[in-house]
Enzyme design. Sequence first.
Site, mmCIF file in Angstrom:
data_model
loop_
_atom_site.group_PDB
_atom_site.id
_atom_site.type_symbol
_atom_site.label_atom_id
_atom_site.label_comp_id
_atom_site.label_asym_id
_atom_site.label_seq_id
_atom_site.Cartn_x
_atom_site.Cartn_y
_atom_site.Cartn_z
ATOM 1 N N TYR A 143 0.862 -1.187 0.000
ATOM 2 C CA TYR A 143 0.000 0.000 0.000
ATOM 3 C C TYR A 143 0.898 1.236 0.000
ATOM 4 C CZ TYR A 143 -3.491 3.421 1.600
ATOM 5 O OH TYR A 143 -4.328 4.503 1.707
ATOM 6 N N ASP A 238 9.380 2.526 -0.142
ATOM 7 C CA ASP A 238 8.340 3.203 0.624
ATOM 8 C C ASP A 238 8.529 2.822 2.093
ATOM 9 O OD1 ASP A 238 6.164 4.114 1.954
ATOM 10 O OD2 ASP A 238 4.673 3.346 0.551
ATOM 11 N N LYS A 267 4.508 8.886 9.028
ATOM 12 C CA LYS A 267 4.288 8.289 10.346
ATOM 13 C C LYS A 267 5.281 8.782 11.420
ATOM 14 C CE LYS A 267 1.874 4.408 8.308
ATOM 15 N NZ LYS A 267 0.477 4.268 8.652
HETATM 16 N N1 PMP Z 1 2.931 3.989 2.394
HETATM 17 C C1 PMP Z 1 2.870 3.062 3.371
HETATM 18 C C2 PMP Z 1 3.852 1.939 3.390
HETATM 19 C C3 PMP Z 1 1.872 3.158 4.356
HETATM 20 O O1 PMP Z 1 1.812 2.224 5.315
HETATM 21 C C4 PMP Z 1 0.964 4.228 4.302
HETATM 22 C C5 PMP Z 1 -0.148 4.388 5.332
HETATM 23 N N2 PMP Z 1 -0.422 3.350 6.123
HETATM 24 C C6 PMP Z 1 1.077 5.165 3.268
HETATM 25 C C7 PMP Z 1 2.080 5.013 2.334
HETATM 26 C C8 PMP Z 1 0.134 6.332 3.162
HETATM 27 O O2 PMP Z 1 0.384 7.214 4.191
HETATM 28 P P1 PMP Z 1 -0.759 8.248 4.663
HETATM 29 O O3 PMP Z 1 -1.846 7.427 5.270
HETATM 30 O O4 PMP Z 1 -0.043 9.129 5.644
HETATM 31 O O5 PMP Z 1 -1.190 8.991 3.462
#
Ligand code: PMP
Length: 430
Positions: A143, A238, A267
Amino acid sequence: METLSEKMFERSKKVIPGGVNSPARAFSSVKMEPPFIKRGDGTYIFDEEDNRYIDFVGSWGPLILGHCDKDVVDGLHQVIKTGTSFGAPTAIEMKMAELMVDSLPNIDMVRMVNSGTEATMSAVRLAKAYTKRNKIIKFEGNYHGHSEGFLIKAGSGALTHGVPDSLGVPAEIAKHTLTASFNNLESVENIFKANPEEIAAVIVEPVAGNMGVIAMEDDFAKGLRQITDKYGTVLIFDEVMTGFRVGFKGAHELYPDIKPDITCYGKIIGGGLPVGAFGGKQQIMSLLAPIGPVYQAGTLSGNPLAMRAGYETLLKLRNNPQIYDKLDKLALRLEKGIREAAKLSDIDITVNRVGGMISMFFTDKEVKNFEDVSKADNEQFIAYFKEMLNSGVYLPPSQFESLFLNAKMDNEHIDFTIEKARDAFKKLTR
Ligand code: PMP
């Protein structure tokens, strides 16, 4: 009688779609209504009825120091007295960027944004500009936020809710996202062979957390770097979830020889405030406006409150590396305890863990990619989740998510959780 949470959920649903501002929070995946959370303190959260829970969600990853860490809160108090946003350069942005560039081996420059979604979206735009190509490869069950090009075979809420593809993503956009199988290099090679001159970027969660915890195997990681080098493709890690989580240097601690060209953060670097960032090689980052032709901007980017909360968090982690050993030991204790508890009741589970990230699947098979994940028993998970919640343990409401331990946890929190898991497993077999 209706609880306060139930009443609030009813009210919220009238004015917020589904009553929530992010789908997973609605708890529809576990077929129940969510408690409304009133406050947090260290390892605990409290709902509107003052029920106390050990928090293994930690705001879905950011709260590695637990709730209301004193340094983070003190820092925020100081900032708030001097203004909350200027839309002009500030010293704390500079210090935050310096801290990240000094700490992280693959980052020459970094740009702050407001969410992980923005970070990955911008990173891909940059990669497309740098390579002058249009297609990207992502992995099934990974994701990367909810921007258009990523809602294709995505993990997390999109996975849990069984709607991997979102309406509103035009086919002309979706066709530029090609999906490979995690930990399966051949599936990546096949896409490259079919599109040799077209792949701008490969984006990967080095330790996937959005289909449950699954780490890249070493050969897969090496292979990704080799194949992207061969085809002149940008490799994007990511690390929105893993950054400063699986070690202070994130995935670099696990795969020191694999150097991504761009890395995305979020995060933890916001210490619980909205944030994201992407950084990488100077050559690539220099393409960004205002010094380059790739446009990217944000009214609240580098916001002083978010920067200060993140800065205090990162400083504390840097100055107390033992935190990572502690998280690792606690998570290992949890892993062993859960395995033993399940065995006592003859329940088949597979526990995957990397440092303080851990997840449990109701299956007896090894879980190495999305296909394995999708075989796990969801009804058993739902029953388990409800038992745990009723016993005061707040888990992510899906087995396709990671649990996050925090630095305020101790053996007693873990042992309490194991004891409750033992009881929950017993009930499942009745
Ligand atoms: N990349 C990863 C690996 C994530 O875990 C998340 C959110 N859980 C995101 C991108 C998206 O981040 P956000 O919810 O702050 O937009």
